[in-house]
Design an enzyme around this catalytic site. Sequence first.
Site, PDB file in Angstrom:
ATOM      1  N   LYS A 189       0.861  -1.193   0.000  1.00 26.60           N
ATOM      2  CA  LYS A 189       0.000   0.000   0.000  1.00 26.60           C
ATOM      3  C   LYS A 189       0.891   1.234   0.000  1.00 26.60           C
ATOM      4  CE  LYS A 189      -1.912   2.682   2.911  1.00 26.60           C
ATOM      5  NZ  LYS A 189      -1.748   3.903   2.079  1.00 26.60           N
ATOM      6  N   GLY A 242       7.496   4.792   7.249  1.00 26.49           N
ATOM      7  CA  GLY A 242       6.698   6.005   7.451  1.00 26.49           C
ATOM      8  C   GLY A 242       7.049   6.669   8.774  1.00 26.49           C
ATOM      9  N   SER A 243       6.104   7.383   9.326  1.00 24.41           N
ATOM     10  CA  SER A 243       6.374   8.175  10.531  1.00 24.41           C
ATOM     11  C   SER A 243       6.299   7.305  11.789  1.00 24.41           C
ATOM     12  CB  SER A 243       5.340   9.304  10.637  1.00 24.41           C
ATOM     13  OG  SER A 243       4.055   8.736  10.808  1.00 24.41           O
ATOM     14  N   GLU A 245       4.689   7.869  14.500  1.00 24.00           N
ATOM     15  CA  GLU A 245       3.324   7.831  15.059  1.00 24.00           C
ATOM     16  C   GLU A 245       2.509   6.739  14.375  1.00 24.00           C
ATOM     17  OE1 GLU A 245       4.776  10.644  13.706  1.00 24.00           O
ATOM     18  OE2 GLU A 245       5.483  11.289  15.665  1.00 24.00           O
ATOM     19  N   GLY A 247       3.714   4.300  12.538  1.00 31.40           N
ATOM     20  CA  GLY A 247       4.418   3.018  12.733  1.00 31.40           C
ATOM     21  C   GLY A 247       3.979   2.342  14.018  1.00 31.40           C
ATOM     22  N   GLU A 264      10.544   1.047   9.483  1.00 26.49           N
ATOM     23  CA  GLU A 264      11.551   2.004   8.986  1.00 26.49           C
ATOM     24  C   GLU A 264      10.943   3.376   9.177  1.00 26.49           C
ATOM     25  OE1 GLU A 264      14.465   1.297   8.093  1.00 26.49           O
ATOM     26  OE2 GLU A 264      14.529  -0.711   7.243  1.00 26.49           O
ATOM     27  N   CYS A 298      14.308  10.517   5.156  1.00 24.95           N
ATOM     28  CA  CYS A 298      14.371  10.045   6.547  1.00 24.95           C
ATOM     29  C   CYS A 298      15.764  10.224   7.126  1.00 24.95           C
ATOM     30  CB  CYS A 298      13.928   8.590   6.625  1.00 24.95           C
ATOM     31  SG  CYS A 298      14.804   7.527   5.490  1.00 24.95           S
ATOM     32  N   GLU A 394      11.143  15.742  14.096  1.00 26.83           N
ATOM     33  CA  GLU A 394      11.434  15.572  12.668  1.00 26.83           C
ATOM     34  C   GLU A 394      10.672  16.653  11.888  1.00 26.83           C
ATOM     35  OE1 GLU A 394       9.982  12.086  10.490  1.00 26.83           O
ATOM     36  OE2 GLU A 394      11.987  11.877   9.646  1.00 26.83           O
TER      37      GLU A 394
END
Length: 502
Positions: A189, A242-243, A245, A247, A264, A298, A394
């Site tokens: 996705k 992804g982020s 939060e 994750g 990641e 990242c 970030e």
Amino acid sequence: MSERATLFQTLMTDLNLGKTVQSIIGGVLCDGTGDPITLEDPYTQTTLAVYPDCGADLAAQACEAAALAQVGWAKGTSAARRGEIMQDIATAVKAHVEPLAKMEALIAGKPIRDCRVEVAKVIEMFRYYAGWADKLHGEVIPVPSGHLNYTLREPLGVVFQITPWNAPIFTAGWQIAPAIATGNGVVIKPSELTPVTTVALVKIAEDAGLPKGLVNVLCGFGPTTGQAATQHKAVRKVIFVGSPETGRRVAVAAAQALKPTVLELGGKSANIVFGDANLKHAALGAQAAIFSGAGQSCVAGSRLLVHKSVHAELLDMIATGMNSIKLGDPMDDTTEIGPISNARQFAHVTGMIKGAQGEGANVRTRSELPNTGFFVPPTILAGLNNASTAAQTEIFGPVATAIPFEDEEEAIAIANDTNFGLAGAVWTADLGRAHRMSSAVRAGTFWINSYKAIHVSSPFGGSLNSGFGRSSGTDALMEYTSPKSVWLDSGVTPKIAFGYVS
Ligand code: NAD
């Protein structure tokens, strides 16, 4: 229809896709059934397309299609043949570099020249893992019981991969290639904001011989489509990029069904410059570390730690360099930095800069910007310490927080004083110091007199809020397989009483 929407349609045709964004399920392009999603060009801020969220039912069908195709791929296709098909996919992607790169530049707002490099890296990924397809094997273990004991590295089954918007086709290749080389089926996705190049990649792969249904693409939102696939019973592992939060949410949902995850996530990497460094190289490296890709990386060097003896000089060099960077239309061959990829991220980055000003930052930036687009100029925030929000959060934009340090010990302490552990770098002429720093700084990737070098053959990943598990290299082969220990009673030695599992 706007000029850019027309370009979008032309590229869809060039990539052999339908008129609007569709998922690929069991080898068939399918319309979603959920709420509408708008794709916006971040440069002209005009609508490129509107498409429906894939939805939970189609997500379930994708998981089932992957489960069915995976059996034929793992058991009915030799490892050597899997490698050949992956080589054919690489060749087919090579024939589509231009439309893929253009589509990526248009939707993600990334400079076209960066997009060409990322597509080239996808080709490299398929070739690299094609080579591994028939070279991954177990071992024979000299157990003391007289048994023949050997291990097999088995595919997991179906893996679900979730990817973000900042490097869509790169991340898709990065995860799909090792997963299929090791015999898995895939449901992927991409971000709902940048789904098209992932769909195009899988379509190209299928046309090149990838069995239909082996890799399925879901175009849709996370909480609906993504959540449904995470929890589907056919999925054996979730790989999330992804982020932190999101994750955490995905890992919790997976853990409820006892599914393992690879995460990641984000970073707040320290780019550390000592007084003995080649300052010209360090200044260029610092710019590449945080300004390329508009800082939406990242591993971005978002904390610039500079020895106090060269702090002012280095910042002046970077500030001068900022003015010669070409900001502009991502579709233009000469553009070095494009806009921020989407409205939500633009609001976050600009909000962080305002917040830093509120915290007393001395903002060094450039004033000239293109007339349209979500542009944030290359920016250095000085005068803040490492406890500031700008140094700890970030930003994911072209914004570095510059922090002076006194000595090696202080540089290490500052570098490690965040909740992240993804990457870092040191610039120095002293090799001993370079090695001490690479050992002391908490990071999954560390560069010496360099920044952002990565290759599919080398492991990648982080710790703490940067996630866990590894992508790339042989580590990804381990993530996508599990070992089975097989015991054959050779009859040589009588069964003995030790070592049996009760
Ligand atoms: P995000 O976390 O908002 O979204 C990532 C993906 O998760 C998207 O596809 C989204 O649709 C999906 N998602 C959202 N909610 C979900 C749910 N409940 N269930 C399943 N899927 C869900 O991240 P983003 O804004 O797209 O990307 C930026 C972030 O990605 C940054 O933090 C960046 O550092 C990180 N990133 C990390 C790496 C790495 O390798 N460490 C690489 C690139 C980007």
